[in-house]
Design an enzyme around this catalytic site. Structure first.
Site, PDB file in Angstrom:
ATOM      1  N   GLY A  71       0.901  -1.157   0.049  1.00 40.48           N
ATOM      2  CA  GLY A  71      -0.060  -0.071   0.226  1.00 40.48           C
ATOM      3  C   GLY A  71       1.027   0.863  -0.139  1.00 40.48           C
ATOM      4  N   GLY A 120       1.240  -5.336   1.144  1.00 40.03           N
ATOM      5  CA  GLY A 120      -0.296  -5.205  -0.080  1.00 40.03           C
ATOM      6  C   GLY A 120      -0.058  -6.096  -1.086  1.00 40.03           C
ATOM      7  CD  GLU A 143       2.981  -5.607   6.626  1.00 46.13           C
ATOM      8  OE1 GLU A 143       4.312  -6.391   6.617  1.00 46.13           O
ATOM      9  OE2 GLU A 143       2.661  -5.353   5.604  1.00 46.13           O
TER      10      GLU A 143
END
Lengths: 383, 676
Positions: A71, A120, A143
């Protein structure tokens, strides 16, 4: 039919060759970072292909040196700062809906991971039927270093890796190459990049929706890569002993016990990585992977959506914004996490991330209904 | 001869024929009008939050449970098998008894290394006790052998050291037990004596010259029997024996004895034999032990209630041998609590499998060419399975109540714990066998396959009605205790207090002559009906016993003669006590869909109890009212049908721990899944 869609959506390129559709993520300068302008057309295309009897196979790849880095988080954070956190929530809702659609797709998806695939990007590929890695593949779920957690139902696929490798990959953000992806089962095939054009041509030629046939075609271009001597995948027993522990704190102390036994740079580096990551992220990520191990892919996405909304809302912790600041915007690589230590985070705070968001307009993620499609067994098994 | 030739030909054909074509070459095979597996998740809706429901019925340590489920799922030691694209774990029961025993031990070592047992004996407090219960429930979902082996080690041996022993025993043994430096067993039962522990025939004397106890097996019926761990692994045991001091028998006492050295060799003056293959639980090495002038040091007597001085004097703070014995047995309650609560989880496995199968398997169509009907859409199938679901919800709440009662125990609550744990242990374990049988039949032939678990679990769990107290004997103790309460209240002219018997102080409830649906679903009516039966049966039982006594029979003989009423009363007590925990759990919830569903389950549970023959036998229900109850049950079943999947999903048992027929059983049985 499909080409008309492609003209208006330049972040996703579409080619129709016989019964195959080739989708190319097209933001090469941004390493194909996903925006709402990329996710929305992807979602529409996947929905349309599923209904179209002329389509049997969807090939997904990225333009340039990345499949997708995930993302476009910097953009999401910009939007949220300007507006409401729910704009961000809406983006993740679309991403997760796409993940679910891919995981339960009634047609075949072949993803070609010839480059970077992170966050993502992994969500848009690993849930599909076949994933082809190459010598250029670099995979990671980074992340926890960003104050987020491995979402996109990574808790589904990470938790199902051998032993406790998934906890290791999810918590440390460790990078895997194509050979390692194949060895641990994240990739289904390994094809040297020079053979990719031939592979694509063959896949477009075959006109079949039978997974056995498609798999055997990919097999023809496959090579058996060998693991690097230093590969983390050769350290599975240490990983299993340490990353199977109940809590992040116990994982760390297990690693510290291992260092005493054997002076090993890799273990110290792993400890350092964990100590640099957001403590809140580590705790919620571990819990998420552990829950995901026992859940279907749909339940994983519903949980991810709850968690990501709490993260975006920023009431429990603002680590995500701090992580984006330090890593992506200011690039000082020195995030100030809050709470700053694992032991300062109460179990009840961790619990909150897994509960519904306390907001009247907020609703749990609604998964698209799949009842009317004749799902293949491998999709049914993921429910 | 012809037969032999024919067989040879078949075999030859088989060997030389090219293998049948794979589905890849004949795709038409899968795309014709064959039945498809349609996953119930896609067609059934959840009207309530199943995570919330799970939290409510699991009650505690949900995260701990999931961690442990995950530990087992991720290790090859737990025998993972892929069926229909999913991983299932279950022991390989096709292994020999010896192999199963070794696997049980390896699994325990794996869990030990991961820290699962950390603090189990070295920490104190409610938190660690609840954590232990949760882990046992999870382990028992995987396999009864591993749970039993750990139960013997931690609850029986560990509990005996904790409760019968004193500080030097705790210091010496608890840490070593927790980290398995020693492997422990518990030698109580003998060939000639099981439930009647006071009758054991093993004899121990004291030798003041050496400061040692001398343990002997004086006759064959005194051999220790069914001792879990004794046949292969145990290095230590606790021997229950009569203690004879200077010719006076001081009753049953417990002694620590090392039975094997660190290399696994049996110690001198001990003989050990195997109990052999069993109908289940073959991963536990049950053995038999004989002692021949076997000596243990004086400090090996577990001396919390009685001791022997170095010069051989018997010392005890409790003079009454009856009370001494009771004080001795009290710690065994934890095993009973554990058995009761884990029985509920076996039933959950059975119901989750049978109900999921019934939501995907069809049989017979009403008209030709119509699709066949889903099993769970038959009212008869609903009637078979859904009342059992209601029972298990009720028993889940009762199990949570029992665990809390135990961990919050005080010297004053010991009697209540003894009675409630006895009653629930017997009720839940009997119920478990009935549920598993019904679920096995509801799965048809598939229920007979070991990999589908339901049928096999019967053999594995059958022993629950016998160990830690025979169910019939436990239920007799419940009735006896109720009678004692009655007599005590009468004698002192005081109100009933405790055990939920307060209703005895109120006027007798009256059942309306014509029951309606509304009345039947009212929890006050349901409670009244259950109290009425308990109250009346207690009165009848008291009267019956005193009648025998009036005829000159002893109290003991009078009890034995009144066994029928005693049994009915025991059941009445259990049903009412279980129901009460359901009502209390429901009361904690805010109005909403979850509470509504629980209300239906509570009503169904109550009405199933009203179908007990006692209601007609003793006239609490008229024949007409009994028929109304029966009709209402059918109605509630059909109302619960849409919630069936959500209700079994709320059990929180991961797919991996159920079985292939609970999921895509077509793919699990396809040709491509056969190992060629």
């Amino acid at each position: 039919m499909a080409s008309s869609v492609s003209s208006q959506q330049d972040q996703v390129l579409v080619e129709a060759i016989s019964s195959a559709r080739i989708l190319t993520l097209n933001r090469p300068k941004q390493l194909n970072a996903q925006t709402i302008q990329m996710i929305s057309p992807l979602l529409e295309l996947f929905l349309a292909f599923e209904k179209d009897p002329n389509v049997k196979l969807v090939i997904l790849k990225g333009k340039g040196r990345a499949f997708s880095v995930g993302g476009d988080v910097a953009a999401v954070v910009r939007d949220i700062r300007a507006d409401d956190w729910r704009v961000g929530a809406n983006f993740f809702m679309k991403v997760y809906t796409l993940n679910y659609l891919m995981a339960t797709y009634s047609k075949l998806q072949v993803s070609i991971l010839n480059g970077i695939v992170m966050g993502g990007g992994a969500g848009a590929s690993l849930h599909g039927r076949f994933c082809v890695a190459t010598e250029n593949t670099i995979f990671a779920m980074p992340e926890t270093a960003l104050g987020l957690f491995p979402d996109v139902a990574a808790s589904y696929f990470l938790s199902r890796l051998p032993g406790f490798f998934g906890e290791y990959v999810g918590l440390t953000g460790s990078r895997l190459d194509g050979a390692e992806m194949l060895a641990c089962g994240l990739a289904t095939h390994f094809v040297p990049s020079v053979k990719l054009p031939m592979l694509e041509a063959a896949l477009c030629d075959v006109d079949s929706s039978d997974p056995v046939i498609i798999s055997s075609i990919i097999d023809q271009y496959c090579e058996q890569p060998s693991l690097k001597e230093q590969s983390v995948y050769n350290r599975l027993d240490v990983i299993d002993r340490c990353f199977s522990q109940k809590t992040v704190e116990e994982i760390l102390s297990a690693l510290e016990r291992e260092v005493v036994h054997q002076m090993d740079g890799w273990i110290s580096a792993t400890i350092q990585t964990l100590k640099k990551a957001s403590p809140t992220s580590l705790k919620i990520s571990l819990r998420s992977i552990r829950e995901g191990r026992l859940q279907g892919v749909g339940a994983c996405l519903v949980r991810d959506y709850r968690m990501v909304c709490h993260v975006l809302q920023g009431e429990l912790s603002k680590d995500f914004y701090e992580g984006c600041r330090a890593i992506l915007l200011d690039k000082d690589k020195n995030p100030k996490w809050e709470p700053s230590k694992l032991e300062l985070i109460a179990d009840s705070t961790v619990d909150c991330y897994f509960s519904k968001v306390n907001n009247e307009e907020w609703e749990d993620l609604k998964l698209p209904t799949r009842a009317k499609f004749n799902l293949p067994p491998y999709a049914i098994a993921k429910l | 001869m012809d037969r032999a030739l024919q067989r040879t030909k078949i075999l030859t054909d088989h060997l030389f024929q090219s293998s049948p074509s794979s589905p890849a070459q004949t795709p038409s095979l899968s795309s014709n009008a064959c039945l498809n597996y349609s996953p119930p998740e896609l067609s059934e809706n959840y009207a309530f939050d199943i995570k919330h429901m799970r939290k409510l019925i699991d009650g505690h340590n949900v995260e701990e449970r999931d961690w442990l489920f995950g530990l087992m799922r991720q290790s090859k030691l737990f025998n993972p098998k892929v069926r229909g694209g999913k991983v299932f774990v279950s022991p390989d029961y096709n292994q020999s008894m010896e192999q199963q025993r070794e696997m049980t031990m390896k699994r325990i070592e794996y869990l030990l290394e991961r820290g699962v047992f950390r603090g189990w004996l070295t920490e104190i407090g409610e938190e660690v006790q609840m954590r232990k219960f949760a882990c046992f429930e999870v382990l028992s979902i995987y396999d009864h052998s591993i749970a039993t082996k750990l139960g013997v080690h931690f609850f029986l041996w560990g509990g005996a050291i904790q409760f019968f022993g004193t500080k030097h025993h705790h210091d010496k043994w608890l840490r070593d037990t927790e980290n398995f430096s020693i492997k422990c067993s518990f030698a109580m039962t003998e060939l000639g004596h099981g439930s009647n522990v006071r009758g054991v025939e093993t004899v121990t004397t004291y030798d003041s010259n050496t400061g040692e106890f001398v343990i002997n097996t004086p006759c064959e019926t005194a051999q220790k029997y069914w001792i879990g761990g004794a046949a292969n692994h145990a290095t230590h045991t606790i021997v229950f024996s009569q203690l004879n001091i200077n010719g006076t028998n001081q009753g049953v006492h417990a002694f620590i004895a090392q039975i094997r050295d660190a290399n696994g060799n049996i110690c001198p003056n001990i003989r050990i034999a195997d109990c052999g293959h069993k109908i289940g639980l073959n991963g536990v090495d049950n053995g038999r032990i004989w002692f021949d002038n076997f000596r243990v040091p004086r400090e090996n007597l577990l001396n919390s209630v009685a001791d022997v001085s170095p010069d051989g004097k018997y010392l005890s703070s409790i003079k009454d041998p009856d009370q001494r014995f009771a004080a001795f047995m009290a710690p065994l309650t934890v095993g009973r609590v554990n058995i009761a609560v884990s029985a509920v989880y076996q039933s959950k496995v059975g119901l989750a499998v049978a109900i999921r199968y019934a939501l995907t398997r069809r049989a017979f169509s009403l008209k030709p060419n119509e699709p066949e009907i889903l099993l769970l859409d038959y009212p008869s199938h609903q009637r078979r399975l859904l009342p059992l679901l209601a029972k298990i919800y009720a028993m889940s709440f009762a199990a949570n109540y029992l665990k809390m009662l135990y961990v919050k125990r005080t010297p004053q609550s010991n009697k209540t714990i003894h009675i409630v744990s006895s009653s629930f242990k017997a009720t839940f374990t009997w119920n478990n066998m009935q549920i598993l049988q019904e679920c096995r039949e509801a799965c048809g032939g598939q229920g007979l396959k070991t990999e589908n678990r339901v049928g096999h679990l019967k053999g594995e769990y059958d022993v629950q009605s016998t160990f830690e107290g025979d169910n019939n004997i436990l239920m007799q103790q419940v009735s006896k205790a109720l009678l004692a309460e009655y007599v005590a209240a009468q004698k002192r002219n005081k109100a009933f207090k405790g055990l939920g018997l307060e209703h005895m102080n109120k006027p007798c409830p009256i059942i309306p002559s014509q029951l309606t649906s509304t009345t039947l679903r009212c929890s006050q009516f349901q409670m009244d009906a259950l109290c009425l039966r308990e109250r009346d049966l207690l009165n009848l039982f008291v009267a019956d016993v005193s009648q025998y006594q009036a005829k000159g029979e002893s109290t003991e003989r009078a009890f034995i003669m009144s066994y029928q009423l005693a049994e009915d009363l025991g059941r009445a007590f259990s049903d009412r006590a279980i129901f009460q925990t359901f009502v209390e759990a429901e009361a904690t919830l805010a109005a909403g869909s979850l509470k509504d569903v629980l209300g239906m389950l509570r009503s169904l549970y109550a009405l199933i109890c009203l179908e007990d023959a006692a209601f007609l036998r003793y006239g609490y229900l008229s024949v007409g009212n009994a028929a109304t109850v029966r009709r209402e049950i059918t109605k509630i079943c059909s109302e619960l049908r849409p919630h069936a999947l959500a209700l079994v999903s709320s059990f929180g048992i991961p797919d991996t721990f159920l079985s292939p027929i609970a999921f895509n059983w077509i793919d699990a049985n396809s040709w491509s899944s056969v190992e060629h």
